[in-house]
Design a protein around this motif. Structure first.
Motif, short mmCIF file in Angstrom:
data_model
loop_
_atom_site.label_atom_id
_atom_site.label_comp_id
_atom_site.label_asym_id
_atom_site.label_seq_id
_atom_site.Cartn_x
_atom_site.Cartn_y
_atom_site.Cartn_z
N PRO A 172 0.80 -1.23 0.00
CA PRO A 172 0.00 0.00 0.00
C PRO A 172 0.84 1.28 0.00
N MET A 173 1.99 1.26 0.67
CA MET A 173 2.77 2.50 0.76
C MET A 173 3.31 2.92 -0.59
N MET A 174 3.62 1.96 -1.46
CA MET A 174 4.09 2.32 -2.79
C MET A 174 2.97 2.98 -3.58
N GLY A 175 1.78 2.40 -3.49
CA GLY A 175 0.65 3.00 -4.19
C GLY A 175 0.33 4.38 -3.68
N LEU A 176 0.35 4.57 -2.37
CA LEU A 176 0.05 5.87 -1.79
C LEU A 176 1.11 6.90 -2.15
#
Length: 262
Positions: A40-44
């Motif tokens: 998720p952190m990469m997408g965010l």
């Protein structure tokens, strides 16, 4: 498919095109959600660049009292999303390959290395296309409303509710849809293809068009899904893009994988 994270040194063959079904779209979206939940952190991170950029643009237009430009930008700004999704494609490519022992710097390194390949040329196509749309929207405004309105916009935008204003909005929306669809045809498959294979950007664009010609219904539905989710995500101050962009970016990689033989 080349080794994950390694530059491709030899020219790739143009992959054969598959016939797709509507079920491929639901599967790709499910895989997009899965990839986002896994990293998720990469997408965010990639989404926040887009969201903050949107906030900055609209703030600038409010401060300079040129908010009328929000109309073409609302249509035009999302046209840049495919290029910003390159990092998301790389994340999905690694997850698909079973690679788990990597961090965000590995992704940034791969994206940075694309400057030596064909993606920068593709990005120029997108940027020039976006600038041409902005110029066209400016010209359309002047054509319908006259140069005096264009040069003397006040804080009142009642002119948009006049007959000329409504006609301008309808015409601009129609032309905007055509502009967006043409760019979609050029980039739907070409961007993940350029990341994955060693091909020139013209061949990649022609392959993208060929995929849409062979699977018109499926790819048109996919275009509608992208447009609909992006529009809904933009309504609450662009905040929905923190979810929509990563999911659509990851899903676009899986659409690419289903569209071509590998």
């Amino acid at each position: 498919m080349s080794d994950v994270g390694q530059p491709v040194l030899q020219a790739s063959k143009v992959p054969a095109i598959r016939e797709m079904e509507l079920s491929d779209l639901t599967s790709a979206l499910a895989q997009g959600v899965r990839d986002f939940r896994r990293k998720p952190m990469m997408g965010l991170f990639f989404a926040h660049i887009y969201v903050i950029g949107g906030w900055a643009l609209y703030l600038f237009f409010f401060v300079t009292e040129q908010i009328w430009w929000a109309i073409p930008l609302t249509v035009g700004f999302p046209l840049l999303a495919p290029f910003l999704a390159v990092g998301l494609y790389e994340v999905s490519r690694r997850l698909e390959a079973g690679e788990t022992n990597w961090n965000r710097m590995d992704i940034f390194s791969v994206v940075w290395r694309q400057r030596l390949r064909q993606l920068p040329l593709m990005s120029w196509v997108i940027i020039v296309y976006f600038l041409f749309w902005s110029f066209f929207a400016h010209m359309l405004f002047a054509l319908f409303m006259g140069p005096s309105v264009l040069m003397n916009i006040s804080t009142s935008y009642a002119y948009l509710l006049q007959a000329e204003g409504v006609l301008m909005l309808l015409t601009g929306t129609a032309f905007g849809a055509v502009f967006a669809f043409v760019l979609y045809c050029l980039t739907a498959i070409s961007l993940p293809l350029l990341l994955d294979k060693e091909l020139d950007f013209v061949t990649a664009m022609l392959t993208s068009i060929a995929v849409i010609r062979k699977n018109p219904v499926v790819m048109l539905v996919w275009a509608a899904v992208i447009a609909g989710l992006t529009f809904l995500a933009m309504i609450p101050a662009l905040l929905g893009l923190f979810i929509a962009l990563p999911v659509l970016g990851h899903a676009s990689w899986h659409i690419y994988r289903r569209a071509l033989e590998h």
